[in-house]
Scaffold this motif. Structure first.
Motif, PDB file in Angstrom:
ATOM      1  N   SER A 107      -5.866 -11.924  -3.251  1.00  0.00           N
ATOM      2  CA  SER A 107      -6.067 -12.624  -1.981  1.00  0.00           C
ATOM      3  C   SER A 107      -4.820 -13.335  -1.505  1.00  0.00           C
ATOM      4  N   THR A 111      -0.202  -7.756   1.930  1.00  0.00           N
ATOM      5  CA  THR A 111      -1.069  -6.621   1.608  1.00  0.00           C
ATOM      6  C   THR A 111      -1.565  -6.801   0.182  1.00  0.00           C
ATOM      7  N   LYS A 129      -8.717 -11.778   2.288  1.00  0.00           N
ATOM      8  CA  LYS A 129      -7.780 -12.692   2.938  1.00  0.00           C
ATOM      9  C   LYS A 129      -6.335 -12.217   2.903  1.00  0.00           C
ATOM     10  N   ASN A 130      -6.104 -10.905   2.954  1.00  0.00           N
ATOM     11  CA  ASN A 130      -4.749 -10.381   3.035  1.00  0.00           C
ATOM     12  C   ASN A 130      -4.449 -10.050   4.493  1.00  0.00           C
ATOM     13  N   GLY A 134      -6.112  -4.996   3.195  1.00  0.00           N
ATOM     14  CA  GLY A 134      -6.593  -5.177   1.837  1.00  0.00           C
ATOM     15  C   GLY A 134      -5.920  -4.191   0.898  1.00  0.00           C
ATOM     16  N   ASN A 157      -9.693  -9.466   5.657  1.00  0.00           N
ATOM     17  CA  ASN A 157      -8.339  -8.926   5.649  1.00  0.00           C
ATOM     18  C   ASN A 157      -7.980  -8.524   7.079  1.00  0.00           C
ATOM     19  N   ASN A 178     -13.728  -7.386   8.172  1.00  0.00           N
ATOM     20  CA  ASN A 178     -12.285  -7.402   8.348  1.00  0.00           C
ATOM     21  C   ASN A 178     -11.948  -7.543   9.830  1.00  0.00           C
TER      22      ASN A 178
END
Length: 300
Positions: A107, A111, A129-130, A134, A157, A178
């Motif tokens: 996370s 990326t 949470k990227n 993800g 993400n 997302n």
């Protein structure tokens, strides 16, 4: 639980023997001495390398498995090892025959997992949470399966699963909540099966390229379509429920045209777009039967 910081350094792993090298972290966390370098770099190893239960945090890259001139001769496996708060990739897989699996938290990276090498396996990870994606797959022939990518609005993400490579197997992944497309596929001949995509800000699954196949996928409650993949391969069993744009599933080269005439009602017809470059629809007037839709020109 309480975070135990075992060390602050940049570690280079280089197994120079043919024996397996195992590094067991016992749930400790490593941070980089130089934040511009990966916390762990695996390179030039002759034998296999296993890294288990060793978390990394607060660097540019968490785990880098090098390819090219620095490629490893044996298999590489990283398991049960979180990678968080990297300005770049949580995992950067440049080599082949690398496995990243059973990780509960990837996370707050740019990326989560970046796969540029071929023939790697990424499975059973939780990726949230990227900011960019993800998982991003630019390599070919990889196996990405059983991953949870997103999961709630606070865990979004950017793109969930982003594939620009070809001939990758994408099975049983879950992309939800997302802030872009759940699955975004722009490579060729990738196989998407038994996956779920829901509550994404754009499409559940979006594909261009050629020869990407879809089998038994479930999409729901996406802001756009469940699957938007015109001209790809529909192997059946793909469903959409509650997606906000119709048609919820758009996979084939067929279009449906609806014309409404007050006198004659509604006419529906499907036209196969394959090998057709110029189509004209003509309204037939002054007839008592239902109006017709005509394919006037086929230049192929």
């Amino acid at each position: 639980g309480t975070e135990t910081v075992f060390g602050t350094e940049n570690v280079i792993v280089n197994n120079r023997t043919s024996d397996r090298l195992s590094i067991i972290g016992c749930n400790v966390t490593m941070k980089p001495g130089n934040v511009s370098l990966p916390v762990f770099t695996v390179q030039n190893s002759i034998g296999a390398v296993n890294i288990v239960n060793l978390h990394v945090k607060n660097g540019s890259t968490g785990y880098m498995v090098k390819g090219g001139a620095s490629a490893n001769g044996g298999t590489i496996a990283v398991k049960y090892s979180n990678s968080t708060y990297m300005t770049g990739n949580g995992f950067d897989l440049q080599d082949d025959n690398t496995t990243v699996s059973n990780i509960t938290l990837i996370s707050n990276n740019a990326t989560g997992i970046d796969i540029s090498g071929p023939n790697n396996t990424v499975s059973t990870n939780t990726i949230v949470k990227n900011t960019t994606a993800g998982i991003k797959v630019s390599g070919n022939g990889n196996n990405v399966n059983g991953n949870t990518i997103g999961g709630s609005a606070v865990n979004a993400n950017g793109i969930g699963l982003w594939v620009t490579g070809s001939n990758n197997i994408l099975n049983n992944n879950r992309t939800t909540y997302n802030s872009n497309n759940g699955h975004q596929i722009t490579g060729n001949a990738n196989a998407v099966s038994a996956s779920t995509s829901s509550n994404n800000l754009l499409n559940g699954m979006f594909a261009t390229g050629t020869g990407n196949s879809f089998l038994n996928n479930i999409t729901s409650n996406n802001t756009k379509q469940g699957i938007f993949a015109c001209g790809q391969v529909d192997l059946g069993g793909n469903t959409g429920t509650g997606n906000l744009v119709d048609p919820e599933i758009q996979l084939t080269d067929k279009i449906t045209v609806k014309l409404r005439y007050p006198r004659f009602g509604i006419v529906k017809d499907s036209v196969n777009m394959e090998n057709i470059t110029d189509i004209t629809f003509k309204k037939i007037t002054k007839q008592k039967s239902s109006p017709q839709l005509l394919r006037v020109k086929n230049q192929i």
